[in-house]
Design an enzyme around this catalytic site. Structure first.
Site, mmCIF file in Angstrom:
data_model
loop_
_atom_site.group_PDB
_atom_site.id
_atom_site.type_symbol
_atom_site.label_atom_id
_atom_site.label_comp_id
_atom_site.label_asym_id
_atom_site.label_seq_id
_atom_site.Cartn_x
_atom_site.Cartn_y
_atom_site.Cartn_z
ATOM 1 N N GLU A 35 -6.315 -0.607 -6.226
ATOM 2 C CA GLU A 35 -7.315 0.293 -5.660
ATOM 3 C C GLU A 35 -6.915 1.739 -5.938
ATOM 4 O O GLU A 35 -5.727 2.082 -5.904
ATOM 5 C CB GLU A 35 -7.451 0.118 -4.141
ATOM 6 C CG GLU A 35 -7.699 -1.296 -3.678
ATOM 7 C CD GLU A 35 -6.426 -1.973 -3.217
ATOM 8 O OE1 GLU A 35 -5.397 -1.280 -2.996
ATOM 9 O OE2 GLU A 35 -6.432 -3.204 -3.085
ATOM 10 N N HIS B 90 0.824 -1.211 0.000
ATOM 11 C CA HIS B 90 0.000 0.000 0.000
ATOM 12 C C HIS B 90 0.862 1.266 0.000
ATOM 13 O O HIS B 90 1.983 1.272 0.504
ATOM 14 C CB HIS B 90 -0.884 0.033 1.254
ATOM 15 C CG HIS B 90 -2.222 -0.590 1.054
ATOM 16 N ND1 HIS B 90 -3.405 0.074 1.301
ATOM 17 C CD2 HIS B 90 -2.579 -1.828 0.614
ATOM 18 C CE1 HIS B 90 -4.420 -0.725 1.042
ATOM 19 N NE2 HIS B 90 -3.949 -1.887 0.625
#
Length: 321
Positions: free
Chosen positions: A107, A38
């Site tokens: 994402e 991330h």
């Protein structure tokens, strides 16, 4: 027998502790370890997001037997697929063949940082196919040139490769992505214990390949404290993948989760010290066809107690499934 993994959750834990935690996971008997990749945490309260690939390098040389895996890396925007191939091959070498490259279409939360916007899902899937093709070709060891609708590669070659090509596990959440996983993947990654998704993967060519899932838990001897912590740090997850892939920042996840109640999270996340609750949650994955389930202990400061509980009670019970 299902393999039980440990999750290095980069969104909640600083880099140095992630390495210490994966060493502890190996010591107490986990079967493998995965790491999230991330740029942002899901919520500001989580508070961390170190570079997963630096942590993986340290983990590879700090562990001896534990297979490692990204869960998952997006190779379509923030990283060019040729660079992902180089990183994965290097970790494969450092780990002496213990690394699996988990890939997904990503994402908005993490990919928007390069300033190119967030493509619609069909475009993302097209980009994802091209990215996997590039990575697989580079893993073969020769020179690669590629001209696609989304990516170009000009005479690239990886000079440091493990003895065997790094396996690729592909994340899927719906019909299009599971078709990609069946066509290109050496395994399937899925967030939920979706038996229909696994069945389609098997039917489309994934039979006898591993299927990887992930189960968040909130271990604590005080169940009320476990529920409070799960709600505070994990309330974002109730949204489901179609929402989670689209929201751009932690503040948006916080806004979405404003109406999520503690009991909503506790209904999805085993909370407290009830081994049977974790066993039943893992069993739902097994019944859906999963071969691997990675546990996520919620809370940076609650890993030590979790490891002690896992070594003392949890892992032995899960081994009997």
């Amino acid at each position: 027998m299902v393999q039980i993994g440990y999750t290095m959750m980069t969104e909640q834990t600083p880099a140095r502790q992630l390495v210490d935690d994966v060493v502890a996971a190996e010591r107490v008997g986990f079967d493998y370890a995965v790491i999230s990749d991330h740029y942002f945490p899901w919520l500001e309260e989580m508070g961390h997001a170190p570079y997963a690939w630096s942590v993986l390098g340290a983990a590879a040389v700090s562990t001896r037997r534990l297979p490692l895996m990204t869960y998952v890396t997006c190779p379509i925007m923030r990283y060019h697929p040729a660079v992902v191939a180089q990183k994965a091959a290097t970790v494969g070498v450092l780990s002496e063949g213990r690394f699996t490259l988990g890939l997904g279409a990503g994402e908005n939360l993490n990919e928007h940082v390069i300033g190119r916007g967030w493509p619609p899902v069909n475009t993302r899937h097209d980009m994802f196919r091209e990215a996997i093709e590039i990575i697989q070709e580079l893993f073969e060891g020769g020179y690669t040139s590629y001209r696609g609708a989304h990516f170009d590669v000009d005479s690239a070659r990886l000079y440091d490769l493990p003895d065997q090509p790094v396996p690729i596990a592909v994340a899927a959440s719906g019909e299009q992505s599971v078709e990609i996983a069946a066509e290109y993947g050496d395994g399937l990654v899925a967030v939920d214990p979706d038996a229909a998704l696994v069945a389609k993967f098997f039917a489309e060519g994934g039979r006898d390949k591993p299927v990887y899932g992930q189960l968040p838990i909130s271990y604590d001897t005080d169940r009320d404290a476990a529920v409070e912590r799960a709600h505070r740090l994990w309330r974002w997850s109730v949204a489901g993948w179609k929402v989670m892939a689209e929201l751009p920042a932690p503040v948006n996840f916080d806004a979405y989760a404003g109406t999520v109640r503690p009991e909503d999270v506790a209904a999805k996340v085993p909370c407290g010290a009830d081994v049977d609750a974790v066993v039943e949650a893992v069993r739902t994955y097994m019944d859906a066809g999963f071969t691997h389930v990675a546990l996520v202990q919620i809370g940076q400061r609650h890993q030590k107690g979790f490891f002690e509980w896992a070594e003392r009670e949890l892992l032995a019970t899960l081994r009997r499934l």
